[in-house]
Design a protein around this motif. Sequence first.
Motif, PDB file in Angstrom:
ATOM      1  N   MET A 158      36.041  43.933  38.147  1.00 59.10           N
ATOM      2  CA  MET A 158      34.809  44.092  37.234  1.00 59.10           C
ATOM      3  C   MET A 158      34.096  42.684  37.423  1.00 59.10           C
ATOM      4  O   MET A 158      32.775  42.840  37.627  1.00 59.10           O
ATOM      5  CB  MET A 158      35.095  44.453  35.955  1.00 59.10           C
ATOM      6  N   ILE A 159      34.720  41.535  37.423  1.00 56.82           N
ATOM      7  CA  ILE A 159      34.183  40.366  37.408  1.00 56.82           C
ATOM      8  C   ILE A 159      33.396  40.231  38.736  1.00 56.82           C
ATOM      9  O   ILE A 159      32.158  39.710  38.830  1.00 56.82           O
ATOM     10  CB  ILE A 159      34.972  39.179  37.188  1.00 56.82           C
ATOM     11  N   ASN A 160      33.997  40.488  39.683  1.00 54.98           N
ATOM     12  CA  ASN A 160      33.419  40.530  41.078  1.00 54.98           C
ATOM     13  C   ASN A 160      32.138  41.289  41.167  1.00 54.98           C
ATOM     14  O   ASN A 160      31.171  41.068  41.966  1.00 54.98           O
ATOM     15  CB  ASN A 160      34.396  40.794  42.247  1.00 54.98           C
ATOM     16  N   GLU A 161      32.175  42.434  40.445  1.00 54.98           N
ATOM     17  CA  GLU A 161      31.041  43.475  40.617  1.00 54.98           C
ATOM     18  C   GLU A 161      29.934  42.672  40.037  1.00 54.98           C
ATOM     19  O   GLU A 161      28.755  42.700  40.575  1.00 54.98           O
ATOM     20  CB  GLU A 161      31.524  44.654  40.007  1.00 54.98           C
ATOM     21  N   LYS A 162      30.049  42.035  39.077  1.00 56.06           N
ATOM     22  CA  LYS A 162      29.088  41.596  38.044  1.00 56.06           C
ATOM     23  C   LYS A 162      28.335  40.110  38.766  1.00 56.06           C
ATOM     24  O   LYS A 162      27.269  40.117  39.002  1.00 56.06           O
ATOM     25  CB  LYS A 162      29.539  40.900  36.907  1.00 56.06           C
ATOM     26  N   LEU A 163      29.350  39.527  39.675  1.00 57.17           N
ATOM     27  CA  LEU A 163      28.824  38.364  40.326  1.00 57.17           C
ATOM     28  C   LEU A 163      28.115  39.089  41.743  1.00 57.17           C
ATOM     29  O   LEU A 163      27.109  38.334  42.097  1.00 57.17           O
ATOM     30  CB  LEU A 163      30.236  37.686  41.001  1.00 57.17           C
ATOM     31  N   LYS A 164      28.595  39.818  42.389  1.00 56.22           N
ATOM     32  CA  LYS A 164      27.756  40.388  43.460  1.00 56.22           C
ATOM     33  C   LYS A 164      26.267  41.062  42.985  1.00 56.22           C
ATOM     34  O   LYS A 164      25.327  40.735  43.562  1.00 56.22           O
ATOM     35  CB  LYS A 164      28.630  41.717  43.945  1.00 56.22           C
ATOM     36  N   LYS A 165      26.400  41.586  42.032  1.00 53.53           N
ATOM     37  CA  LYS A 165      25.004  42.132  41.194  1.00 53.53           C
ATOM     38  C   LYS A 165      24.330  40.868  40.793  1.00 53.53           C
ATOM     39  O   LYS A 165      22.869  40.938  41.093  1.00 53.53           O
ATOM     40  CB  LYS A 165      25.538  42.931  39.880  1.00 53.53           C
ATOM     41  N   ALA A 166      24.735  39.730  40.358  1.00 54.30           N
ATOM     42  CA  ALA A 166      23.868  38.655  40.166  1.00 54.30           C
ATOM     43  C   ALA A 166      23.292  38.201  41.350  1.00 54.30           C
ATOM     44  O   ALA A 166      22.032  37.670  41.544  1.00 54.30           O
ATOM     45  CB  ALA A 166      24.757  37.784  39.595  1.00 54.30           C
ATOM     46  N   GLU A 167      24.222  38.025  42.559  1.00 50.94           N
ATOM     47  CA  GLU A 167      23.601  37.742  43.838  1.00 50.94           C
ATOM     48  C   GLU A 167      22.639  38.255  44.447  1.00 50.94           C
ATOM     49  O   GLU A 167      21.591  37.885  44.712  1.00 50.94           O
ATOM     50  CB  GLU A 167      24.873  37.557  44.696  1.00 50.94           C
ATOM     51  N   ASP A 168      22.727  39.678  44.071  1.00 46.31           N
ATOM     52  CA  ASP A 168      21.778  40.680  44.549  1.00 46.31           C
ATOM     53  C   ASP A 168      20.501  40.715  43.926  1.00 46.31           C
ATOM     54  O   ASP A 168      19.219  40.612  44.674  1.00 46.31           O
ATOM     55  CB  ASP A 168      22.296  42.398  44.575  1.00 46.31           C
ATOM     56  N   LEU A 169      20.499  40.438  42.722  1.00 45.14           N
ATOM     57  CA  LEU A 169      19.525  40.386  41.850  1.00 45.14           C
ATOM     58  C   LEU A 169      18.625  39.060  42.149  1.00 45.14           C
ATOM     59  O   LEU A 169      17.340  38.919  42.208  1.00 45.14           O
ATOM     60  CB  LEU A 169      19.695  40.346  40.355  1.00 45.14           C
ATOM     61  N   GLY A 170      19.214  37.867  42.126  1.00 44.74           N
ATOM     62  CA  GLY A 170      18.710  36.768  42.505  1.00 44.74           C
ATOM     63  C   GLY A 170      18.145  36.897  43.772  1.00 44.74           C
ATOM     64  O   GLY A 170      16.783  36.069  44.145  1.00 44.74           O
ATOM     65  N   GLU A 171      18.532  37.311  44.997  1.00 47.36           N
ATOM     66  CA  GLU A 171      17.818  37.565  46.216  1.00 47.36           C
ATOM     67  C   GLU A 171      16.497  38.267  46.009  1.00 47.36           C
ATOM     68  O   GLU A 171      15.850  37.867  46.876  1.00 47.36           O
ATOM     69  CB  GLU A 171      18.975  37.968  47.222  1.00 47.36           C
TER      70      GLU A 171
END
Length: 42
Positions: free
Chosen positions: A1-14
């Motif tokens: 779940m943590i990795n999913e949130k980090l991936k989402k944050a990365e995608d949103l930042g991009e």
Amino acid sequence: MINEKLKKAEDLGEKGMVDEAQKALEEAEGLKHSRSFTEEKL
């Protein structure tokens, strides 16, 4: 779940959605701290 949130944050930042990315990072941090706290109690 943590990795999913980090991936989402990365995608949103991009995509330039900085506020949303920051929120996702904060949620991931909260989950990480929560998990660490739980593991310490065991």
